[in-house]
Design an enzyme around this catalytic site. Structure first.
Site, PDB file in Angstrom:
ATOM      1  N   ASP A  31     -16.644   3.952   9.321  1.00 44.49           N
ATOM      2  CA  ASP A  31     -17.159   2.612   9.643  1.00 44.49           C
ATOM      3  C   ASP A  31     -16.771   2.318  11.089  1.00 44.49           C
ATOM      4  O   ASP A  31     -15.672   2.664  11.524  1.00 44.49           O
ATOM      5  CB  ASP A  31     -16.518   1.573   8.708  1.00 44.49           C
ATOM      6  CG  ASP A  31     -17.302   0.268   8.636  1.00 44.49           C
ATOM      7  OD1 ASP A  31     -17.785  -0.075   7.540  1.00 44.49           O
ATOM      8  OD2 ASP A  31     -17.422  -0.418   9.681  1.00 44.49           O
ATOM      9  N   ILE A  52     -22.008   5.645  13.376  1.00 41.10           N
ATOM     10  CA  ILE A  52     -22.905   6.463  12.551  1.00 41.10           C
ATOM     11  C   ILE A  52     -23.759   7.400  13.420  1.00 41.10           C
ATOM     12  O   ILE A  52     -24.291   8.397  12.936  1.00 41.10           O
ATOM     13  CB  ILE A  52     -23.777   5.561  11.645  1.00 41.10           C
ATOM     14  CG1 ILE A  52     -24.502   6.357  10.574  1.00 41.10           C
ATOM     15  CG2 ILE A  52     -24.767   4.721  12.453  1.00 41.10           C
ATOM     16  CD1 ILE A  52     -23.644   7.043   9.593  1.00 41.10           C
ATOM     17  N   TYR A 139     -35.311  -5.890   9.988  1.00 44.22           N
ATOM     18  CA  TYR A 139     -34.335  -5.328   9.040  1.00 44.22           C
ATOM     19  C   TYR A 139     -35.067  -4.564   7.925  1.00 44.22           C
ATOM     20  O   TYR A 139     -34.739  -3.415   7.635  1.00 44.22           O
ATOM     21  CB  TYR A 139     -33.479  -6.444   8.433  1.00 44.22           C
ATOM     22  CG  TYR A 139     -32.650  -5.983   7.260  1.00 44.22           C
ATOM     23  CD1 TYR A 139     -31.524  -5.171   7.453  1.00 44.22           C
ATOM     24  CD2 TYR A 139     -32.989  -6.327   5.947  1.00 44.22           C
ATOM     25  CE1 TYR A 139     -30.766  -4.729   6.371  1.00 44.22           C
ATOM     26  CE2 TYR A 139     -32.237  -5.890   4.868  1.00 44.22           C
ATOM     27  CZ  TYR A 139     -31.125  -5.096   5.084  1.00 44.22           C
ATOM     28  OH  TYR A 139     -30.381  -4.649   4.015  1.00 44.22           O
TER      29      TYR A 139
HETATM   30  P1  NAD Z   1     -21.657  -5.044   5.427  1.00 40.17           P
HETATM   31  O1  NAD Z   1     -22.062  -5.590   6.748  1.00 40.17           O
HETATM   32  O2  NAD Z   1     -20.471  -5.624   4.760  1.00 40.17           O
HETATM   33  O3  NAD Z   1     -21.496  -3.458   5.500  1.00 40.17           O
HETATM   34  C1  NAD Z   1     -22.081  -2.658   6.496  1.00 40.17           C
HETATM   35  C2  NAD Z   1     -20.959  -1.883   7.168  1.00 40.17           C
HETATM   36  O4  NAD Z   1     -21.540  -0.998   8.122  1.00 40.17           O
HETATM   37  C3  NAD Z   1     -19.973  -2.791   7.913  1.00 40.17           C
HETATM   38  O5  NAD Z   1     -18.651  -2.531   7.474  1.00 40.17           O
HETATM   39  C4  NAD Z   1     -20.145  -2.406   9.385  1.00 40.17           C
HETATM   40  O6  NAD Z   1     -18.938  -2.479  10.111  1.00 40.17           O
HETATM   41  C5  NAD Z   1     -20.687  -0.998   9.263  1.00 40.17           C
HETATM   42  N1  NAD Z   1     -21.490  -0.595  10.425  1.00 40.17           N
HETATM   43  C6  NAD Z   1     -22.415  -1.337  11.104  1.00 40.17           C
HETATM   44  N2  NAD Z   1     -22.896  -0.638  12.140  1.00 40.17           N
HETATM   45  C7  NAD Z   1     -22.287   0.588  12.108  1.00 40.17           C
HETATM   46  C8  NAD Z   1     -22.355   1.733  12.926  1.00 40.17           C
HETATM   47  N3  NAD Z   1     -23.168   1.780  14.006  1.00 40.17           N
HETATM   48  N4  NAD Z   1     -21.587   2.800  12.619  1.00 40.17           N
HETATM   49  C9  NAD Z   1     -20.747   2.770  11.549  1.00 40.17           C
HETATM   50  N5  NAD Z   1     -20.623   1.708  10.740  1.00 40.17           N
HETATM   51  C10 NAD Z   1     -21.391   0.619  11.019  1.00 40.17           C
HETATM   52  O7  NAD Z   1     -22.950  -5.210   4.471  1.00 40.17           O
HETATM   53  P2  NAD Z   1     -23.147  -4.833   2.931  1.00 40.17           P
HETATM   54  O8  NAD Z   1     -23.724  -6.032   2.313  1.00 40.17           O
HETATM   55  O9  NAD Z   1     -21.945  -4.176   2.361  1.00 40.17           O
HETATM   56  O10 NAD Z   1     -24.323  -3.756   3.060  1.00 40.17           O
HETATM   57  C11 NAD Z   1     -24.089  -2.373   2.896  1.00 40.17           C
HETATM   58  C12 NAD Z   1     -25.422  -1.651   2.791  1.00 40.17           C
HETATM   59  O11 NAD Z   1     -26.141  -2.148   1.662  1.00 40.17           O
HETATM   60  C13 NAD Z   1     -26.319  -1.846   4.002  1.00 40.17           C
HETATM   61  O12 NAD Z   1     -26.978  -0.623   4.256  1.00 40.17           O
HETATM   62  C14 NAD Z   1     -27.343  -2.888   3.527  1.00 40.17           C
HETATM   63  O13 NAD Z   1     -28.557  -2.733   4.189  1.00 40.17           O
HETATM   64  C15 NAD Z   1     -27.429  -2.533   2.060  1.00 40.17           C
HETATM   65  N6  NAD Z   1     -27.863  -3.658   1.236  1.00 40.17           N
HETATM   66  C16 NAD Z   1     -27.038  -4.738   1.043  1.00 40.17           C
HETATM   67  C17 NAD Z   1     -27.479  -5.784   0.242  1.00 40.17           C
HETATM   68  C18 NAD Z   1     -26.622  -7.002  -0.008  1.00 40.17           C
HETATM   69  O14 NAD Z   1     -27.124  -7.951  -0.619  1.00 40.17           O
HETATM   70  N7  NAD Z   1     -25.360  -7.047   0.399  1.00 40.17           N
HETATM   71  C19 NAD Z   1     -28.752  -5.751  -0.331  1.00 40.17           C
HETATM   72  C20 NAD Z   1     -29.545  -4.643  -0.089  1.00 40.17           C
HETATM   73  C21 NAD Z   1     -29.089  -3.600   0.679  1.00 40.17           C
END
Ligand code: NAD
Length: 307
Positions: A31, A52, A139
């Site tokens: 992360d 990433i 997005y």
């Molecule tokens: P979140 O923001 O808590 O988690 C995303 C993580 O990715 C964060 O910890 C961030 O620091 C990290 N990140 C961002 N850019 C990065 C990079 N360039 N390199 C490495 N790490 C990076 O959000 P979440 O809600 O836990 O979402 C996680 C995944 O689930 C995402 O892919 C999101 O699209 C997907 N998602 C979430 C939901 C929801 O309702 N929470 C719904 C559908 C899909």
């Protein structure tokens, strides 16, 4: 099994990482900490801070990995409207970088966490995975493009791929940015503080809110489920709840008396979103366990920021 979780310090990534580590699995986490917090991770997880798009780092972290969970992403829809290039770089570019590195190292399976947002406005509900996507934001486009890259590169190089389209996930630990906060933590917080709940549109729009533990169950199952290669599978509850109903529940579980303000001019997103779970049941043995009211109570009880 040896796992790598990207976005491991985020809301869903950390819940998954902790669950797998508790079960005795070997877990590496990556992360960049742009929003994530590594302090929530169990000490058994081997955590690396990194981007990433950092291929050499990925080559190292992928050694000996059986299954990758790809969650690292920028996740705020309104922010993506302002900064589409960034969303493309991280969510699409980062996915391609990861798939290329997985190809180079030779990993068996990737579980990509996609989003229900890709459906956009549809005539019929509940939403089946074969509906034609109608993304409404950068997005949503980025998640859809990433799905295509994951499946195409996977097919070309013999990597098993599963894309989980997660609907509106909520629960303790959800990241709450100062602007564009997700609706559930925002409502719980404002209701607890007797602040202001802002409803965009009429409040009749519906969403499928799924508790984090249920999402983790689906993600865990996707690592080992048979016959899932190339599949896209919804993860939600199959129940649609209006924003007005969510306001009522937030007042009920917090016992608060906030002001509720309607903002009719703001774009309220798709009118309805509800997941069809037929495939999730069939392929993952998935059955959501937590009703919304119970999930809201747990979120309030376990999330210190909301009290
Ligand atoms: P979140 O923001 O808590 O988690 C995303 C993580 O990715 C964060 O910890 C961030 O620091 C990290 N990140 C961002 N850019 C990065 C990079 N360039 N390199 C490495 N790490 C990076 O959000 P979440 O809600 O836990 O979402 C996680 C995944 O689930 C995402 O892919 C999101 O699209 C997907 N998602 C979430 C939901 C929801 O309702 N929470 C719904 C559908 C899909």
């Amino acid at each position: 099994m040896q796992f790598l979780i990207t976005g491991a310090a985020g809301f869903l990534g950390s819940a998954l990482a902790n669950r797998l580590a508790n079960e005795g699995q070997s877990v590496r986490g990556l992360d960049d900490l742009s929003t994530g917090d590594p302090n929530v991770l169990s000490p058994d997880i081997h955590f690396t801070r990194g981007d990433i798009n950092d291929r050499p780092k990925l080559w190292t972290l992928l050694q000996g990995v059986d299954c990758v969970y790809h969650l690292a992403a920028r996740v705020l829809v309104p922010e993506s409207v302002l900064y589409p290039r960034e969303y493309n770089q991280v969510n699409v570019g980062g996915t391609v970088t990861l798939m290329e590195a997985m190809r180079d190292v030779g990993v068996r399976r990737v579980v990509f966490i996609s989003s229900g947002a890709i459906y956009g406005d549809q005539e019929t509900q509940p939403l089946r995975e074969d509906a034609t996507p109608r993304p409404r934001s950068p997005y949503a486009v980025s998640k859809l493009a990433a799905e295509y890259y994951v499946r195409t590169i996977g097919q070309l190089w013999g990597i098993e791929t599963v894309c989980l389209r997660v609907f509106n996930a909520y629960g303790p630990g959800q990241h709450m940015p100062p602007v564009h906060a997700p609706v559930i933590p925002a409502f719980l917080r404002q209701a607890s503080l007797n602040g202001t709940l802002i409803v965009h549109g009429e409040g009749t729009q519906t969403r499928d809110y799924v508790y984090v533990d249920d999402v983790v169950n689906a993600m865990a199952a996707a690592a080992t489920a048979p016959d899932v290669d190339q599949h896209i599978i919804n993860v939600g509850t199959g129940q649609e709840v209006s924003i007005r109903e969510l306001v009522r529940l937030a007042l009920e579980v917090t016992g608060g008396d906030p002001e509720v303000v309607y903002n009719p001019r703001n774009d309220r997103g798709p009118a309805h979103m509800c997941a069809d779970l037929t495939l999730a049941r069939q392929k993952l043995g998935y059955q959501p366990q937590t009703l919304l009211e119970e999930g809201l109570r747990k979120t309030l009880e376990l999330d210190l920021r909301l009290r």
